[in-house]
Scaffold this active site. Sequence first.
Site, PDB file in Angstrom:
ATOM      1  N   SER A  70       3.436  -2.373  10.399  1.00 28.57           N
ATOM      2  CA  SER A  70       4.889  -2.425  10.604  1.00 28.57           C
ATOM      3  C   SER A  70       5.466  -3.807  10.322  1.00 28.57           C
ATOM      4  O   SER A  70       6.360  -4.283  11.021  1.00 28.57           O
ATOM      5  CB  SER A  70       5.255  -1.957  12.023  1.00 28.57           C
ATOM      6  OG  SER A  70       4.821  -0.627  12.239  1.00 28.57           O
ATOM      7  N   GLU A 114      -5.273  -5.085  10.595  1.00 29.10           N
ATOM      8  CA  GLU A 114      -4.239  -4.095  10.875  1.00 29.10           C
ATOM      9  C   GLU A 114      -4.507  -3.455  12.237  1.00 29.10           C
ATOM     10  O   GLU A 114      -5.358  -2.558  12.331  1.00 29.10           O
ATOM     11  CB  GLU A 114      -4.234  -3.006   9.799  1.00 29.10           C
ATOM     12  CG  GLU A 114      -3.892  -3.506   8.422  1.00 29.10           C
ATOM     13  CD  GLU A 114      -3.469  -2.364   7.500  1.00 29.10           C
ATOM     14  OE1 GLU A 114      -2.334  -2.408   7.018  1.00 29.10           O
ATOM     15  OE2 GLU A 114      -4.251  -1.435   7.301  1.00 29.10           O
ATOM     16  N   HIS A 174      -9.605   1.039   5.113  1.00 30.60           N
ATOM     17  CA  HIS A 174      -8.331   1.262   5.819  1.00 30.60           C
ATOM     18  C   HIS A 174      -8.565   2.202   7.000  1.00 30.60           C
ATOM     19  O   HIS A 174      -9.379   3.125   6.926  1.00 30.60           O
ATOM     20  CB  HIS A 174      -7.295   1.843   4.858  1.00 30.60           C
ATOM     21  CG  HIS A 174      -5.903   1.801   5.412  1.00 30.60           C
ATOM     22  ND1 HIS A 174      -5.452   2.715   6.326  1.00 30.60           N
ATOM     23  CD2 HIS A 174      -4.886   0.925   5.202  1.00 30.60           C
ATOM     24  CE1 HIS A 174      -4.207   2.415   6.651  1.00 30.60           C
ATOM     25  NE2 HIS A 174      -3.842   1.337   5.992  1.00 30.60           N
ATOM     26  N   ASN A 179       0.872  -1.181   0.000  1.00 26.74           N
ATOM     27  CA  ASN A 179       0.000   0.000   0.000  1.00 26.74           C
ATOM     28  C   ASN A 179       0.905   1.225   0.000  1.00 26.74           C
ATOM     29  O   ASN A 179       1.480   1.575   1.027  1.00 26.74           O
ATOM     30  CB  ASN A 179      -0.910  -0.021   1.236  1.00 26.74           C
ATOM     31  CG  ASN A 179      -1.791   1.216   1.333  1.00 26.74           C
ATOM     32  OD1 ASN A 179      -1.888   1.997   0.396  1.00 26.74           O
ATOM     33  ND2 ASN A 179      -2.432   1.387   2.477  1.00 26.74           N
ATOM     34  N   TRP A 180       1.011   1.858  -1.174  1.00 29.16           N
ATOM     35  CA  TRP A 180       1.925   3.003  -1.294  1.00 29.16           C
ATOM     36  C   TRP A 180       1.399   4.245  -0.580  1.00 29.16           C
ATOM     37  O   TRP A 180       2.148   5.204  -0.384  1.00 29.16           O
ATOM     38  CB  TRP A 180       2.139   3.351  -2.772  1.00 29.16           C
ATOM     39  CG  TRP A 180       2.879   2.321  -3.562  1.00 29.16           C
ATOM     40  CD1 TRP A 180       3.359   1.103  -3.122  1.00 29.16           C
ATOM     41  CD2 TRP A 180       3.227   2.407  -4.953  1.00 29.16           C
ATOM     42  NE1 TRP A 180       3.969   0.445  -4.148  1.00 29.16           N
ATOM     43  CE2 TRP A 180       3.911   1.213  -5.289  1.00 29.16           C
ATOM     44  CE3 TRP A 180       3.027   3.368  -5.935  1.00 29.16           C
ATOM     45  CZ2 TRP A 180       4.391   0.961  -6.573  1.00 29.16           C
ATOM     46  CZ3 TRP A 180       3.504   3.122  -7.220  1.00 29.16           C
ATOM     47  CH2 TRP A 180       4.183   1.934  -7.529  1.00 29.16           C
ATOM     48  N   LYS A 181       0.125   4.268  -0.243  1.00 28.81           N
ATOM     49  CA  LYS A 181      -0.506   5.441   0.381  1.00 28.81           C
ATOM     50  C   LYS A 181      -0.256   6.678  -0.506  1.00 28.81           C
ATOM     51  O   LYS A 181      -0.183   6.550  -1.729  1.00 28.81           O
ATOM     52  CB  LYS A 181      -0.035   5.608   1.819  1.00 28.81           C
ATOM     53  CG  LYS A 181      -0.258   4.324   2.636  1.00 28.81           C
ATOM     54  CD  LYS A 181      -0.085   4.506   4.110  1.00 28.81           C
ATOM     55  CE  LYS A 181      -0.312   3.186   4.826  1.00 28.81           C
ATOM     56  NZ  LYS A 181      -0.290   3.344   6.288  1.00 28.81           N
ATOM     57  N   GLY A 216       2.946  -1.283   4.236  1.00 30.11           N
ATOM     58  CA  GLY A 216       2.965   0.152   3.993  1.00 30.11           C
ATOM     59  C   GLY A 216       4.336   0.625   3.570  1.00 30.11           C
ATOM     60  O   GLY A 216       4.776   0.415   2.436  1.00 30.11           O
ATOM     61  N   GLY A 217       5.060   1.266   4.484  1.00 28.57           N
ATOM     62  CA  GLY A 217       6.349   1.896   4.168  1.00 28.57           C
ATOM     63  C   GLY A 217       7.347   0.974   3.502  1.00 28.57           C
ATOM     64  O   GLY A 217       8.098   1.397   2.613  1.00 28.57           O
ATOM     65  N   GLU A 225      -7.000   4.617   8.104  1.00 26.96           N
ATOM     66  CA  GLU A 225      -6.803   6.041   7.802  1.00 26.96           C
ATOM     67  C   GLU A 225      -8.050   6.628   7.135  1.00 26.96           C
ATOM     68  O   GLU A 225      -8.420   7.772   7.397  1.00 26.96           O
ATOM     69  CB  GLU A 225      -5.565   6.209   6.911  1.00 26.96           C
ATOM     70  CG  GLU A 225      -4.275   5.899   7.663  1.00 26.96           C
ATOM     71  CD  GLU A 225      -3.097   5.531   6.779  1.00 26.96           C
ATOM     72  OE1 GLU A 225      -2.039   5.211   7.348  1.00 26.96           O
ATOM     73  OE2 GLU A 225      -3.231   5.545   5.536  1.00 26.96           O
ATOM     74  N   GLY A 278       2.678   2.151  11.022  1.00 27.27           N
ATOM     75  CA  GLY A 278       3.629   3.258  10.887  1.00 27.27           C
ATOM     76  C   GLY A 278       4.262   3.696  12.192  1.00 27.27           C
ATOM     77  O   GLY A 278       4.932   4.716  12.242  1.00 27.27           O
TER      78      GLY A 278
END
Length: 251
Positions: free
Chosen positions: A214, A168, A96, A9-11, A235-236, A98, A174
């Site tokens: 994470s 999640e 998600h 997930n590049w966000k 994610g990251g 967010e 994150g």
Amino acid sequence: MRKKIVAGNWKMNKNLQEGLTLAQELDAALKGKQVNCEVVIGTPFIHLASVANAIDTEKIGVAAQNCADKASGAYTGEVSAEMVASTGAKYVILGHSERRAYYHETVGILKEKVLLALENNLTPIFCIGEVLEEREANRHFDVVKSQITSSLFDLSKEDFSKIVLAYEPVWAIGTGKTATAAQAQEMHAFIRKTLAEKYEEEVAENTSILYGGSCNASNAKELFSNPDVDGGLIGGASLGVDKFMPIIEAF
């Protein structure tokens, strides 16, 4: 046999040129390589068509990070499930944390998004998970069960079987904190039990449940070795091939 999936997930990261480069680098890294999971990348809307045209989509699935809860019309700035599907994307990330927290997505909105995604032959990757206060109050099972039942349990058995779930824990997204492998397995087993109570054992056993929060090269192998953890929503660590490939290879 349920699918093993590693989805990035590049966000809201990478401009179009950077995103194309990343997708093509991942495509090159996977060429001729036998991997034991499906690989998916969730890009911003503006990247979808370009990325889908630039890579081998048999090897890498393309996902939108969201879609509208309306089919079409005067909804300035929105992107419909039909539009997403027309780009060559096969997946859409929905629910998600967010989106729930910052854009106030409700049970009703998410229900509509799921239905529209399915109507357009997109596979929803549906996110669930508790915040830290809910875990500390020992309400995490109730919260996750409610998120599943309220948005998904009106679906027929046939439609539900097209869903991928992603657990999640919000406190681990994150933050560098990760649920332990045991915590992840405990929740994934609980989710599978919840599905079996509604849709019977076969559907529960065939539903892929990913872990997000994470997840990285150093803990992926341990997380994925759990019997009920079928992969990750990353994610990251999906923003660089050097970090993403070891997670894919953890299977």
